[in-house]
Write an enzyme that holds these catalytic residues in place. Structure first.
Site, PDB file in Angstrom:
ATOM      1  N   SER A 173       0.842  -1.198   0.000  1.00 26.53           N
ATOM      2  CA  SER A 173       0.000   0.000   0.000  1.00 26.53           C
ATOM      3  C   SER A 173       0.879   1.251   0.000  1.00 26.53           C
ATOM      4  O   SER A 173       1.705   1.424  -0.889  1.00 26.53           O
ATOM      5  CB  SER A 173      -0.943  -0.031   1.207  1.00 26.53           C
ATOM      6  OG  SER A 173      -1.857   1.037   1.165  1.00 26.53           O
TER       7      SER A 173
ATOM      8  N   HIS B  60      -8.262   1.564  -0.971  1.00 25.14           N
ATOM      9  CA  HIS B  60      -8.059   0.672  -2.121  1.00 25.14           C
ATOM     10  C   HIS B  60      -9.380   0.158  -2.699  1.00 25.14           C
ATOM     11  O   HIS B  60      -9.463  -0.971  -3.178  1.00 25.14           O
ATOM     12  CB  HIS B  60      -7.123  -0.481  -1.758  1.00 25.14           C
ATOM     13  CG  HIS B  60      -5.763  -0.017  -1.356  1.00 25.14           C
ATOM     14  ND1 HIS B  60      -4.879   0.548  -2.255  1.00 25.14           N
ATOM     15  CD2 HIS B  60      -5.143   0.016  -0.150  1.00 25.14           C
ATOM     16  CE1 HIS B  60      -3.777   0.897  -1.612  1.00 25.14           C
ATOM     17  NE2 HIS B  60      -3.906   0.587  -0.339  1.00 25.14           N
TER      18      HIS B  60
END
Length: 304
Positions: free
Chosen positions: A87, A191
């Site tokens: 991430s 996300h």
């Protein structure tokens, strides 16, 4: 062949920078990195409590600064053979790979963090939860039935679900068979499409950066592929905000490349834990404190 990995949001803990400030090189680096953001990284990494550093706008710059400062203490200016980040950790990985500078990584991640926090605040209540164990197909089917997105496919039997908070609560209340579900303390459904408003803001900031092509291996967390072109690296840093993280594919790529050792920079522990389950037998050092530096340097010398 050694891989240097940068952890993502959730790895931070209160006071995690305090022991690192005893090392002059790390302290100086942290101060310089802090200047590229709109927060005081050192203060938040030493005195802020868990609630404060859970704030997306604080957590993300704090994590990337910690990763870069501790990585440089091990690597110096050397570029690792393989880099990857989970991430937001991909911003640190991109800098370590030479695609962008450390200061550019910090500036961009500060924009990212604020844009994602704003997107979460403007949306209907959303959340995320870690699903541990269970049959993979059954887990994904359950998420689909609830309208949830598998936002992080981490490998080793771990999937992070994201979506409406009511759906996450339903997942926690009725988990898939043989699975454990833990709701995460995050601002929203990272996300996923919820974060799409943040893409334009980050893209505008990224347009002022001129990236470099990558000489060694940088693995994209979008699909586990090796990315060489600097412009593609930058584009992927922008788009990953609203797209799932495929850490399972990143780990498979490392195996395919023949990685023989792993160093996870501070605040280390999460990614080496995943590697123990998905990359069995590969030695790894997680930088949890300065006490781990010697082991990391020895591993680097043996496998670089």
């Amino acid at each position: 062949m050694i891989a240097v990995l940068c952890p993502g949001q959730g790895a931070q803990t209160p006071g995690m920078l305090a022991p690192w400030l005893e090392i002059p090189g790390v302290a100086k680096k942290l101060q310089l990195l802090s200047e590229a953001t709109d927060i005081d990284v050192v203060e938040h990494g030493t005195t802020s409590d868990a609630d404060a550093i859970r704030d997306t706008a604080i957590a993300q710059p704090l994590l990337v600064a910690t990763a870069l400062a501790t990585a440089r203490e091990v690597l110096g200016d050397a570029i690792p053979a393989v880099t990857a980040g989970h991430s937001v950790g991909e911003f640190g990985a991109a800098a370590l790979a030479g695609a962008i500078t450390d200061q550019e990584a910090m500036s961009l991640v500060s924009v990212r963090a604020n844009a994602m926090a704003a997107a979460a605040a403007e949306a209907e209540p959303t959340s995320m939860a870690a699903v541990l164990g269970g049959d993979a197909d059954e887990v994904l089917a359950t998420l689909g039935s609830l309208g949830l997105t598998p936002a992080n496919m981490n490998g080793g039997g771990q999937v992070v679900a994201a979506g409406a908070k009511t759906a996450i609560e339903a997942l926690v209340a009725s988990p898939p068979a043989r699975a454990r579900v833990i709701e995460l303390q995050v601002a929203g459904a990272f996300h996923t499409d919820t974060m799409k408003p943040a893409i334009a803001t980050l893209a505008e900031a990224a347009s002022g950066v001129t990236p470099n092509d990558v000489a060694e291996v940088l693995i994209s967390n979008a699909d586990g592929t090796r990315v060489i072109d600097g412009n593609e690296v930058l584009a992927r840093l922008v788009s990953q905000v609203a797209n799932p993280v495929r850490w399972d594919l990143c780990q498979q790529t490392m195996l395919d490349l023949g990685v023989t050792a792993i160093i996870e920079v501070a605040p280390g522990g999460v990614l080496t834990g995943l590697a123990r389950r998905s990359m069995k037998g590969i030695p790894a050092v997680a930088l949890k404190s300065p006490d781990d530096l010697d082991a990391a340097r020895e591993l680097l010398e043996a496998h670089a």
